[in-house]
Design a protein around this motif. Sequence first.
Motif, PDB file in Angstrom:
ATOM      1  N   ALA A  86      29.778  42.863  27.115  1.00  0.00           N
ATOM      2  CA  ALA A  86      30.806  41.973  27.674  1.00  0.00           C
ATOM      3  C   ALA A  86      32.207  42.525  27.408  1.00  0.00           C
ATOM      4  O   ALA A  86      32.520  42.936  26.286  1.00  0.00           O
ATOM      5  N   ALA A  87      33.024  42.528  28.438  1.00  0.00           N
ATOM      6  CA  ALA A  87      34.407  42.993  28.280  1.00  0.00           C
ATOM      7  C   ALA A  87      35.200  42.594  29.507  1.00  0.00           C
ATOM      8  O   ALA A  87      34.636  42.301  30.553  1.00  0.00           O
ATOM      9  N   GLU A  88      36.507  42.575  29.353  1.00  0.00           N
ATOM     10  CA  GLU A  88      37.385  42.693  30.506  1.00  0.00           C
ATOM     11  C   GLU A  88      37.432  44.194  30.760  1.00  0.00           C
ATOM     12  O   GLU A  88      37.766  44.972  29.861  1.00  0.00           O
ATOM     13  N   SER A  89      37.069  44.604  31.997  1.00  0.00           N
ATOM     14  CA  SER A  89      36.758  46.024  32.181  1.00  0.00           C
ATOM     15  C   SER A  89      37.627  46.765  33.191  1.00  0.00           C
ATOM     16  O   SER A  89      37.410  47.957  33.403  1.00  0.00           O
ATOM     17  N   HIS A  90      38.593  46.078  33.813  1.00  0.00           N
ATOM     18  CA  HIS A  90      39.289  46.775  34.896  1.00  0.00           C
ATOM     19  C   HIS A  90      40.729  47.137  34.528  1.00  0.00           C
ATOM     20  O   HIS A  90      41.568  46.268  34.306  1.00  0.00           O
ATOM     21  N   ASN A  91      40.995  48.440  34.492  1.00  0.00           N
ATOM     22  CA  ASN A  91      42.303  48.965  34.107  1.00  0.00           C
ATOM     23  C   ASN A  91      43.469  48.309  34.830  1.00  0.00           C
ATOM     24  O   ASN A  91      44.454  47.936  34.194  1.00  0.00           O
TER      25      ASN A  91
END
Length: 339
Positions: A86-91
């Motif tokens: 799980a992560a916020e993944s977008h640069n």
Amino acid sequence: MAETFEPTSIIVTGGCGFIGSNFVRWVVENHPGVRVTVLDKLTYAGNPENIAGLPEDRVRLVVGDICDEALLEGLVPGHDAVVHFAAESHNDNSIADPEPFVRTNVVGTYRLLEACRAHDVRYHHVSTDEVYGDLALDDPARFTEETPYRPSSPYSSTKASSDMLVRAWHRTYGVRATISNCSNNYGPYQHVEKFIPRQITNILCGIRPKLYGDGKNVRDWIHTEDHSSAVWAILTRGRVGETYLIGADGERDNITVLRDVLRAMGRPEDDFDWVRDRPGHDRRYAIDPTKLRTELGWEPRHTDFESGLMATIEWYREHEAWWRPAKEATEARYAAQGQ
Ligand SMILES: NC(=O)c1ccc[n+]([C@@H]2O[C@H](COP(=O)([O-])OP(=O)(O)OC[C@H]3O[C@@H](n4cnc5c(N)ncnc54)[C@H](O)[C@@H]3O)[C@@H](O)[C@H]2O)c1
């Protein structure tokens, strides 16, 4: 060689996202004795459709936040391992609004580590090669496990921070943890905000693809199924306390990938628009996966990028109902950023 670890019950955080759901499906298919609890907040990037149809006695979805201490206290005991995707993944999102990245990627990892420490549960941390910053285009070097951290963006700096927490929790508290840093993934179920699905779905919608910068930025592409098999190899056979880099020798610059997509979809190679570059855009990522290959005997199966890309394009053609609801809002966000 480490002793083999044989989990029968694992938590997969972010298991409704692109890579986490691939890992869940891969485990269900390849390891019949393993039960999976998916813990996912279902942000804009999480979609329960990604794990639909899997047997209910093998996969359970818990909708919740990895930052929720009380939830973790109830959920983690009784599981053999936590595999943390799980992560916020977008640069690009991290540049527009970094706060959710600090919260989920840093605080969320801290909460999971504390829960694994309290209940002596094995922990695997999924991270990115972006923690190493970038390489010059003409640099013969590739990233190794020894490369110093030099993250460039809010996204990669929060992932780097989370890796540091894992190392410290292993060293200080003896949490049984491993880390993997993987290169850029492609394959089905990837959100339309990401580079390859954005180009494919633009063409399917009759919009000209968009390329930022000069198109020369190099990414090291790996099929998401190969990422999944590598994470399993590290979870079950990796040495606790170690970091493993995951890559499949797939270096390509963005303009080459875009031209591959255009050609595969029957469009002229110059049928795209140049747009404003991402601030701080990393030039080149490249992974040296020698440790993973030699120590754990892992090999990628999707070694032909063009055929993997063709299959991915076919998937998006056949699954418009999956990606269509997110498309308009994603393009509106890019348009507001001049991209
Ligand atoms: N995409 C890549 O190319 C790539 C490469 C290397 C490493 N990674 C890493 O792999 C992991 C998965 O990436 P992805 O591309 O599948 O991401 P994604 O954005 O597709 O999915 C993220 C998932 O995490 C969930 N989530 C977000 N915040 C949460 C929270 N606070 N609590 C619970 N769930 C939450 C979302 O709902 C979603 O299902 C990330 O850790 C990422 O840093 C990605």
